[in-house]
Design an enzyme around this catalytic site. Structure first.
Site, PDB file in Angstrom:
ATOM      1  N   GLY A   1       4.821  -3.287 -21.943  1.00  0.00           N
ATOM      2  CA  GLY A   1       5.328  -3.702 -20.547  1.00  0.00           C
ATOM      3  C   GLY A   1       6.503  -4.652 -20.800  1.00  0.00           C
ATOM      4  O   GLY A   1       7.517  -4.239 -21.075  1.00  0.00           O
TER       5      GLY A   1
ATOM      6  N   LYS B   1      -3.558  -0.022 -20.547  1.00  0.00           N
ATOM      7  CA  LYS B   1      -2.412   0.378 -21.735  1.00  0.00           C
ATOM      8  C   LYS B   1      -2.794  -0.041 -23.248  1.00  0.00           C
ATOM      9  O   LYS B   1      -2.596   0.826 -23.892  1.00  0.00           O
ATOM     10  CB  LYS B   1      -1.262  -0.613 -21.430  1.00  0.00           C
ATOM     11  CG  LYS B   1      -1.651  -2.033 -21.280  1.00  0.00           C
ATOM     12  CD  LYS B   1      -0.443  -2.771 -20.518  1.00  0.00           C
ATOM     13  CE  LYS B   1      -0.680  -4.171 -20.369  1.00  0.00           C
ATOM     14  NZ  LYS B   1       0.077  -4.766 -19.398  1.00  0.00           N
TER      15      LYS B   1
ATOM     16  N   LYS C   1     -11.901 -52.161 -14.194  1.00  0.00           N
ATOM     17  CA  LYS C   1     -12.026 -52.764 -15.438  1.00  0.00           C
ATOM     18  C   LYS C   1     -13.420 -52.171 -16.135  1.00  0.00           C
ATOM     19  O   LYS C   1     -14.483 -52.504 -15.514  1.00  0.00           O
ATOM     20  CB  LYS C   1     -12.037 -54.188 -15.563  1.00  0.00           C
ATOM     21  CG  LYS C   1     -11.875 -54.725 -16.972  1.00  0.00           C
ATOM     22  CD  LYS C   1     -10.532 -54.585 -17.365  1.00  0.00           C
ATOM     23  CE  LYS C   1     -10.269 -55.339 -18.797  1.00  0.00           C
ATOM     24  NZ  LYS C   1     -10.393 -56.860 -18.484  1.00  0.00           N
ATOM     25  N   HIS C   2     -13.276 -51.547 -17.141  1.00  0.00           N
ATOM     26  CA  HIS C   2     -14.491 -50.941 -17.769  1.00  0.00           C
ATOM     27  C   HIS C   2     -15.325 -50.145 -17.048  1.00  0.00           C
ATOM     28  O   HIS C   2     -16.629 -50.159 -16.803  1.00  0.00           O
ATOM     29  CB  HIS C   2     -15.449 -52.181 -18.444  1.00  0.00           C
ATOM     30  CG  HIS C   2     -14.695 -52.746 -19.837  1.00  0.00           C
ATOM     31  ND1 HIS C   2     -14.066 -52.161 -20.632  1.00  0.00           N
ATOM     32  CD2 HIS C   2     -14.423 -54.066 -19.784  1.00  0.00           C
ATOM     33  CE1 HIS C   2     -13.467 -52.938 -21.423  1.00  0.00           C
ATOM     34  NE2 HIS C   2     -13.741 -54.145 -20.918  1.00  0.00           N
TER      35      HIS C   2
ATOM     36  N   ASN D   1     -27.457 -51.013 -11.316  1.00  0.00           N
ATOM     37  CA  ASN D   1     -27.684 -51.497  -9.825  1.00  0.00           C
ATOM     38  C   ASN D   1     -26.392 -51.976  -9.419  1.00  0.00           C
ATOM     39  O   ASN D   1     -25.567 -52.809 -10.000  1.00  0.00           O
ATOM     40  CB  ASN D   1     -28.788 -52.195  -9.921  1.00  0.00           C
ATOM     41  CG  ASN D   1     -30.092 -51.635 -10.028  1.00  0.00           C
ATOM     42  OD1 ASN D   1     -30.189 -50.659  -9.646  1.00  0.00           O
ATOM     43  ND2 ASN D   1     -30.922 -52.279 -10.694  1.00  0.00           N
TER      44      ASN D   1
ATOM     45  N   PHE E   1     -31.923 -48.472  -2.351  1.00  0.00           N
ATOM     46  CA  PHE E   1     -32.812 -49.377  -1.706  1.00  0.00           C
ATOM     47  C   PHE E   1     -33.312 -50.728  -2.288  1.00  0.00           C
ATOM     48  O   PHE E   1     -33.039 -50.687  -3.639  1.00  0.00           O
ATOM     49  CB  PHE E   1     -34.011 -48.620  -1.188  1.00  0.00           C
ATOM     50  CG  PHE E   1     -35.195 -48.045  -2.066  1.00  0.00           C
ATOM     51  CD1 PHE E   1     -35.534 -49.115  -2.992  1.00  0.00           C
ATOM     52  CD2 PHE E   1     -35.549 -46.826  -2.172  1.00  0.00           C
ATOM     53  CE1 PHE E   1     -36.606 -48.617  -3.824  1.00  0.00           C
ATOM     54  CE2 PHE E   1     -36.400 -46.412  -3.177  1.00  0.00           C
ATOM     55  CZ  PHE E   1     -36.922 -47.353  -4.217  1.00  0.00           C
TER      56      PHE E   1
ATOM     57  N   HIS F   1     -24.350 -43.751 -13.023  1.00  0.00           N
ATOM     58  CA  HIS F   1     -24.730 -44.191 -14.242  1.00  0.00           C
ATOM     59  C   HIS F   1     -23.771 -43.723 -15.542  1.00  0.00           C
ATOM     60  O   HIS F   1     -22.862 -42.855 -14.872  1.00  0.00           O
ATOM     61  CB  HIS F   1     -26.224 -43.631 -14.767  1.00  0.00           C
ATOM     62  CG  HIS F   1     -27.271 -44.114 -13.928  1.00  0.00           C
ATOM     63  ND1 HIS F   1     -27.933 -43.123 -12.864  1.00  0.00           N
ATOM     64  CD2 HIS F   1     -27.980 -45.132 -13.893  1.00  0.00           C
ATOM     65  CE1 HIS F   1     -28.749 -43.968 -12.256  1.00  0.00           C
ATOM     66  NE2 HIS F   1     -28.809 -45.037 -12.938  1.00  0.00           N
TER      67      HIS F   1
END
Length: 538
Positions: free
Chosen positions: A47, A78, A289-290, A432, A487, A538
């Protein structure tokens, strides 16, 4: 039943007499072909590659002349022919294979140079379904895998970056390649086709809304090898998957030293967070940060948004990542360079801002050309021992939630806006998470604690520290809205937030003690709304 090897030892050196060149990315291919021809290598091609080599005046044989069969179906067929694959797969020291080659007029192919149809580029550019499917290569992967399997006799190149190494090896050793060299190229070839197929299968899953396919593959292309990983004793690399999403993986580094593993991780978190804030509504800034935000704010100007975000926790912002939702202008850049910052990421940057940032040559400046769509689908993945945890991206949006007022007092319009703002931020804080906000600005952020009450206390302490640093009469938590990404299991976390000065609360609800928590809010005249949507991170 497994195929049993005849245990024919691989030769150390193989002389390259015939090469098959068929590439989509033609950078350097004519130069490579010329260098091979100069060493007496017979060239086969197909080609557009054949046309390019022939146009350069180099002797090259069309594969159709070898197979006796023309390219058909717009080039879809091909090289899928026994005279090609027999020449790739034949074990040259196996008498049966040699006899078969003679019987069927098959000649050995010693070198294969192939790169694939640009499926990844078409996908990243948002190609439509038929165009994307048409750019799935079939013959290329088949030849790559055949050549790589038979690396005892065949040298396979899939990356133009390897052309110089091949030519150097041939020049220094009478047009031969060593077995160890062929082994490494074969390993690279199989990784290439594996990543290619991974991207195709993932695209199909996205296009057909198959969230959890029976077989999940994750593949990518090495963008850069890092100096080290999360810590200096760990190695790391940055791989891009081809996802069409503005962010750190697709950004242009305008200046600054190489991004570290931690830089990339934090910058990704910062930019995903800032994507929550539509630029047409207000300028916004997030400082990370982090992997946790230490300050987020909107403002009448981008400079104001940055200064308001910085005021939340200027101590933690030192050495942080700054993400912006609008073009970085000169005034904002002048403020940013006053603080030691690792990375700035923005959709666009003005010429004036570039010049200002250039005064800090180690400061990395990334431009993305757009913001990530927080509603877009996609997956996130995390390795565990012996497995891979895969989930869809958290694309829940506060704007799409019917908030439910559960207390006697409903939030005021101002409180409601701050509740929404705080909840957007809390979605991007490690669990949390507790986020206080006031007037479109974070007042205190508590992240990643084992108990929610500790997060509430830490966020309040951060707010007190910020007030002292800024010379404010009281911390911004006084009269603030507070968000919890999950919650409140007991009323104690809520009471801690109320003690810090919060007057309105937003949380998912769903605790066994919801009534106890609601009663505590009512007892203090605090407004509370439930979202029904949790944002664990997490």
């Amino acid at each position: 039943m497994a195929v049993v090897s005849k245990k024919i030892p691989a030769p150390d050196k193989v002389k390259i007499r015939t090469a098959l060149l068929s590439v989509s990315d033609k950078s350097g291919i004519v130069e490579l072909a010329g260098a091979l021809a100069a060493q007496g290598v017979r060239l086969l091609s197909t080609g557009g590659t054949h046309k390019a080599i022939a146009a350069a005046g180099l002797p090259v044989i069309d594969v159709s002349d070898i197979t006796g069969f023309p390219e058909i179906m717009d080039g879809r067929v091909k090289t899928l022919h026994p005279r090609v694959h027999g020449g790739l797969l034949a074990i040259r020291d196996d008498a049966d294979h040699v006899e078969a080659m003679k019987a069927h007029g098959i000649e050995g192919i010693d070198l294969v140079v192939i790169n694939l149809y640009p499926f990844e580029d078409v996908r990243a550019a948002g190609g439509d379904y038929p165009t994307t499917v048409e750019n799935i290569d079939i013959g290329g992967p088949a030849m790559i895998r055949a050549s790589a399997k038979n690396h005892a006799y065949v040298t396979i190149l899939t990356d133009p970056a390897d052309y110089p190494a091949l030519l150097e090896a041939m020049r220094s050793d009478d047009s031969q390649t060593a077995y160890a060299f062929r082994q490494k190229l074969a390993a690279k070839a199989f990784a290439r086709t594996a990543a290619y197929d991974a991207m195709i299968s993932n695209w199909f899953a996205e296009a057909l809304d198959i969230e959890m396919p029976r077989h999940r593959v994750v593949g990518g292309v090495l963008k850069e090898q890092m100096r080290y990983g999360e810590n200096p004793h760990q190695s790391a690399g940055f791989y891009v998957t081809g996802e069409n999403r503005p962010g750190v993986a697709t950004a242009t580094l305008l200046q600054g030293k190489q991004l570290s593993y931690n830089n990339i991780n934090d910058t990704d978190g910062a930019f995903e967070l800032i994507g929550e804030f539509a630029p047409e509504k207000a300028p916004a800034c997030a400082i990370i940060k982090h992997a946790n935000p230490c300050g987020v704010a909107t403002g009448p100007t981008l400079k104001d948004a940055y200064l308001r975000a910085l005021a939340c926790d200027s101590t933690s912002a030192f050495g942080g990542i700054i993400a912006l939702n609008q073009l970085l202008d000169g005034e904002t850049a002048e403020e940013i360079v006053k603080l030691f910052t690792e990375v700035i990421i923005a959709p666009e940057v003005s010429a004036e801002a570039k010049a200002i940032i250039a005064r800090k040559p180690n400061l990395r400046l990334l431009v993305t050309g757009g913001l990530p769509d927080p509603r877009s689908r996609g997956i996130t993945a995390k390795t565990v021992a012996g497995g891979l945890l895969v989930q869809t991206r958290d694309n829940g949006m506060i704007e799409d939630i019917d908030l439910r007022v559960v207390t006697k007092r409903a939030p005021t319009p101002i409180e409601l806006e701050d509740l929404k703002f705080a909840y957007k931020v809390a979605k991007h804080v490690k669990s949390n998470a507790i986020v206080y906000a006031k007037d479109g600005q974070t007042a205190g952020i508590g992240a990643g604690q084992m108990s929610r009450i500790d997060s509430a206390r830490i966020a309040a302490i951060k707010a007190e520290d910020a007030a002292k640093a800024m010379g404010w009469a009281e911390p911004m938590t006084k009269g603030s809205a507070v968000a919890s990404e999950a919650f409140f299991p007991f009323a104690d976390g809520l009471l801690s937030a109320i003690a810090a000065g919060a007057t309105a609360v937003i949380q998912p609800g769903g605790s066994m003690r919801d009534e106890e928590v609601i009663a505590a809010a009512d007892a203090h005249g605090v407004a509370m709304v439930f979202t029904g949507m949790r944002h664990f991170r997490h």
